[in-house]
Scaffold this motif. Structure first.
Motif, mmCIF file in Angstrom:
data_model
loop_
_atom_site.group_PDB
_atom_site.id
_atom_site.type_symbol
_atom_site.label_atom_id
_atom_site.label_comp_id
_atom_site.label_asym_id
_atom_site.label_seq_id
_atom_site.Cartn_x
_atom_site.Cartn_y
_atom_site.Cartn_z
ATOM 1 N N THR A 28 0.845 -1.195 0.000
ATOM 2 C CA THR A 28 0.000 0.000 0.000
ATOM 3 C C THR A 28 0.875 1.238 0.000
ATOM 4 O O THR A 28 1.801 1.345 0.825
ATOM 5 N N THR A 29 0.561 2.160 -0.895
ATOM 6 C CA THR A 29 1.283 3.431 -0.910
ATOM 7 C C THR A 29 0.647 4.350 0.124
ATOM 8 O O THR A 29 -0.510 4.733 -0.009
ATOM 9 N N VAL A 30 1.390 4.650 1.155
ATOM 10 C CA VAL A 30 0.857 5.467 2.257
ATOM 11 C C VAL A 30 1.161 6.948 2.016
ATOM 12 O O VAL A 30 0.359 7.817 2.354
ATOM 13 N N LEU A 31 2.308 7.230 1.440
ATOM 14 C CA LEU A 31 2.635 8.611 1.055
ATOM 15 C C LEU A 31 3.056 8.597 -0.406
ATOM 16 O O LEU A 31 3.965 7.849 -0.784
ATOM 17 N N ASP A 32 2.366 9.376 -1.209
ATOM 18 C CA ASP A 32 2.627 9.373 -2.637
ATOM 19 C C ASP A 32 3.146 10.738 -3.070
ATOM 20 O O ASP A 32 2.379 11.680 -3.233
ATOM 21 N N ASN A 33 4.481 10.820 -3.198
ATOM 22 C CA ASN A 33 5.089 12.021 -3.758
ATOM 23 C C ASN A 33 4.676 13.288 -2.996
ATOM 24 O O ASN A 33 4.185 14.250 -3.580
ATOM 25 N N ALA A 220 -5.434 13.497 1.412
ATOM 26 C CA ALA A 220 -6.399 12.517 0.908
ATOM 27 C C ALA A 220 -5.773 11.131 1.044
ATOM 28 O O ALA A 220 -4.551 10.999 1.158
ATOM 29 N N ALA A 221 -6.614 10.109 1.031
ATOM 30 C CA ALA A 221 -6.117 8.741 1.228
ATOM 31 C C ALA A 221 -6.137 7.938 -0.072
ATOM 32 O O ALA A 221 -6.781 8.318 -1.050
ATOM 33 N N HIS A 222 -5.411 6.818 -0.017
ATOM 34 C CA HIS A 222 -5.419 5.798 -1.102
ATOM 35 C C HIS A 222 -5.108 6.366 -2.468
ATOM 36 O O HIS A 222 -5.977 6.388 -3.325
ATOM 37 N N PRO A 223 -3.904 6.791 -2.720
ATOM 38 C CA PRO A 223 -2.773 6.821 -1.793
ATOM 39 C C PRO A 223 -2.744 8.112 -1.001
ATOM 40 O O PRO A 223 -3.345 9.117 -1.413
#
Ligand SMILES: Nc1ncnc2c1ncn2[C@@H]1O[C@H](COP(=O)(O)OP(=O)(O)OP(=O)(O)O)[C@@H](O)[C@H]1O
Length: 268
Positions: A28-33, A220-223
């Protein structure tokens, strides 16, 4: 709590930080960029749905968990150097005080551990900080003799002893009831207004974020990612009178609408 104790502060630069947990299909990508600057003396709150990576972001900046990619600097130093030089103060969700030590000893403890390593560092007088947090009469008490709000204030005071450039706070008031919570946040605000550190403050409370912050980062979530950054233009110093102003209510509407959009729901 009124005498000005302005100190030189630092800032945080988060650049293109990504972080995932798990492997294979469970990854799971928890922090995306994620990129974010917290300027010297700026108070930034992070708000967003549960699981969007708020605490993970804070842990990456604190050096408690490594990023997979991207960089974080604190006052121009790497996180490793910044933690070594005690430039980062951390206030966790629960106060984590040592029950067998008095309030004063709890706050003084970080200074007394590895004293040799403190040479050349700015150290604050624990009594003075406790006094400023309204705990002057409690210095000889033990944590179990204090209310939850007082214990959390001790934990915040402890984070100030090294006079850190940056203060990271992960929902420090979440365990308190609303009245106590408001009192603690006003106390923090009062102290911070004369000790302007760069602060990253994780919260679930919209009024708390507005009351304290210069900017509110909505994730925001996911990611997990930054959806929007909202400027809080309310003048400082702020007192509880701010809650009743139209500007506060307008901002509350803006933040709640942004959160609703982020969550794709009608209730926050
Ligand atoms: N050590 C870990 N190992 C695996 N997954 C983790 C770990 N830490 C966090 N996570 C997952 O990463 C996601 C983000 O967690 P994080 O605690 O950063 O979110 P949060 O926004 O702070 O949530 P909350 O508002 O509920 O405190 C969650 O799905 C969580 O389950």
């Amino acid at each position: 709590m009124s005498s000005p104790l302005l100190t030189v502060t630092g800032g945080v630069e988060v650049s293109n930080v990504s972080k995932s947990y798990g492997t294979g299909d469970a990854r799971t990508t928890v922090l995306d960029n994620v990129s974010l600057s917290i300027r010297m003396g700026e108070f930034v709150s992070v708000i967003g749905p549960s699981g969007c990576g708020k605490s993970t972001l804070l842990k990456v900046i604190a050096g408690l968990t490594p990023a997979d990619s991207g960089t974080v600097t604190v006052d121009g130093s790497t996180v490793k150097a910044a933690t070594k030089n005690k430039m980062i103060g951390l206030v966790p969700q629960s106060p984590a005080l040592l029950p067998w030590r008095t309030v004063l000893d709890n706050v003084a403890l970080p200074m007394n551990v590895n004293r040799g390593a403190n040479t050349g560092r700015t150290l604050r007088d624990p009594r003075e900080i406790l006094d400023r947090f309204g705990l002057g009469a409690a210095v000889d008490k033990y944590p179990s003799q204090l209310s939850g709000g007082m214990q959390q204030r001790v934990a915040i005071a402890r984070a100030f002893v090294f006079d850190p450039s940056v203060l990271l706070m992960d929902e420090p008031f979440s365990a308190l009831d609303e009245m106590n919570r408001d009192k603690q946040r006003l106390g923090l605000l009062d102290f911070w207004q004369s000790n302007r550190k760069a602060v990253l403050f994780v919260t679930h409370s919209v009024p708390e974020a507005i009351m304290l912050s210069d900017r509110i980062v909505v994730m925001a979530a996911h990611p997990g990612r930054i959806a929007e950054i909202i400027d809080v233009t309310l003048p400082r110093p702020r007192t509880e009178d701010v809650y009743a102003t139209d500007e506060f209510r307008d901002l509350e509407g803006v933040v709640r609408t942004t959160l609703r959009n982020v969550m794709g729901e009608t209730h926050v």
